[in-house]
Structure formats: C-alpha cells, structure tokens
Motif scaffolding. Sequence first.
Motif, short mmCIF file in Angstrom:
data_model
loop_
_atom_site.label_atom_id
_atom_site.label_comp_id
_atom_site.label_asym_id
_atom_site.label_seq_id
_atom_site.Cartn_x
_atom_site.Cartn_y
_atom_site.Cartn_z
N GLU A 165 0.84 -1.20 0.00
CA GLU A 165 0.00 0.00 0.00
C GLU A 165 0.87 1.26 0.00
O GLU A 165 0.55 2.24 -0.65
CB GLU A 165 -0.94 0.02 1.22
N GLY A 166 1.98 1.21 0.73
CA GLY A 166 2.90 2.34 0.76
C GLY A 166 3.48 2.61 -0.62
O GLY A 166 3.56 3.76 -1.07
N VAL A 167 3.87 1.53 -1.31
CA VAL A 167 4.41 1.68 -2.67
C VAL A 167 3.34 2.27 -3.58
O VAL A 167 3.62 3.15 -4.40
CB VAL A 167 4.94 0.32 -3.21
N GLU A 168 2.11 1.83 -3.42
CA GLU A 168 1.01 2.34 -4.25
C GLU A 168 0.85 3.85 -4.08
O GLU A 168 0.70 4.58 -5.06
CB GLU A 168 -0.29 1.62 -3.87
N VAL A 169 0.92 4.33 -2.84
CA VAL A 169 0.83 5.78 -2.57
C VAL A 169 2.02 6.50 -3.19
O VAL A 169 1.88 7.56 -3.80
CB VAL A 169 0.74 6.06 -1.05
N MET A 170 3.22 5.93 -3.05
CA MET A 170 4.42 6.53 -3.63
C MET A 170 4.25 6.67 -5.14
O MET A 170 4.57 7.72 -5.71
CB MET A 170 5.65 5.67 -3.30
N ILE A 171 3.74 5.62 -5.80
CA ILE A 171 3.54 5.64 -7.26
C ILE A 171 2.56 6.74 -7.66
O ILE A 171 2.80 7.48 -8.62
CB ILE A 171 3.02 4.26 -7.77
N GLU A 172 1.46 6.86 -6.93
CA GLU A 172 0.47 7.90 -7.25
C GLU A 172 1.12 9.28 -7.22
O GLU A 172 0.86 10.11 -8.08
CB GLU A 172 -0.71 7.86 -6.26
N ASN A 173 1.97 9.51 -6.23
CA ASN A 173 2.60 10.82 -6.08
C ASN A 173 3.70 11.07 -7.10
O ASN A 173 3.85 12.19 -7.58
CB ASN A 173 3.14 10.98 -4.66
N MET A 174 4.46 10.05 -7.45
CA MET A 174 5.58 10.26 -8.38
C MET A 174 5.18 10.10 -9.84
O MET A 174 5.94 10.45 -10.73
CB MET A 174 6.76 9.34 -8.04
N PHE A 175 3.97 9.60 -10.09
CA PHE A 175 3.55 9.34 -11.45
C PHE A 175 3.71 10.54 -12.39
O PHE A 175 4.26 10.39 -13.49
CB PHE A 175 2.11 8.81 -11.50
N PRO A 176 3.26 11.75 -12.02
CA PRO A 176 3.42 12.88 -12.95
C PRO A 176 4.88 13.12 -13.36
O PRO A 176 5.16 13.44 -14.51
CB PRO A 176 2.86 14.07 -12.18
#
Length: 187
Positions: A165-176
């Motif tokens: 779940e932590g990785v998922e949040v990280m991905i959402e934030n770094m995606f742009p």
Amino acid sequence: MAKITLAAFGDSLTEGFGLPAYSSLPAQLERKLLEEGLHVEINNFGLSGDTSADGLFRLADVIESGPDAAYIEFGANDCFQLVDPEQTKANLSRMVEAFQEAGIPVLLLGFKPMNFTPQSYSSEFKRIFTEVAEKFKIPLYPSLTYGIGEEPQYYQPDGVHPNSEGVEVMIENMFPAFKSFLESVST
C-alpha cells in the motif's frame, strides 16, 4: 509512442524488499504507466543493502543492458550508515555522468532522511539530490517516500521498507514526474 525500456537502478526500495515481485516499485510503476497509455517496460536493477558506492560497482551491467532511460534511486543506505554526504553526492554524480555519456536520459529519485537521523547530518544530506540534479540538468523527484512519510500503516514491520500500500501511494505521487520524464524521452 514506441516502447521505452526503463532501467530501475537502486537499492531495496527499488528491489521491493519483503514484497512479492508484482508489488515492487518498478512493477507497480510499470502497470500504472501502461494503464495511462505509456508503452514502457521496466527492468528492475534494485539490490537490497546497496549504498551508492555499491551501485557504482553494478553500473556497467545496467548500462550494458541498453535501456532507453533510467532512474537512479540510491541514498537510503548511505543515510542509515551516515556515509559522508559529499561521498554520496560524488557517487551519484559518477552514475549520472556514466548514463549521460552512454546517451541514456536519467531521472534522479531523492531520499528524505527519516526522523531518527541526526539533524546536522540530515540537513546536509537533503541537499545532495538537488545539487546533483542541477549540476547535470536532469529531472529530480525530491522525495521517494513523499506521501507516506513515516506513517506505520504504509510500512512493513521493520518501519523502513514500504508495504504494498505504501508503494502504491508513492507511485500515485511520483507518477506525474515519471510521465513527464518518459514523454520527454520518447520525443
């Protein structure tokens, strides 16, 4: 857009320590990019325990794999071991130089020291990523763990490695940042 191969080059945060392979940062990032219409294949060159100095020893293998682009994610283990920030900066600089000499665009992922890091060290350490990115005119995502901070629900029991779940949040934030980087690579 043609398919882009991206080398994910880093330590345990890239490798996906303690996670099934499909939950690692590179795997989740690849799925998100594909869902958003970016034709990308990410090769995971993460290795748990690596410092930036260890990364230098593996750098040639990553370059020889012939990626179209790469991200560099080192610094967490340097920080935990209180490696001189100037040494970490020099190691990251050598990595960026080697990728640039090989014609491989690079995105640098920064690491924000955790709360248990001595304050004097922490303030000096935080600057190295910005300084390297500015020196080599490369994009920087300043804090890999942005969005999860040190919130226990986003970490494995060790309190250091993100859970799925932590990785998922990280991905959402770094995606742009990744989308912009990969679009610049493809043009």
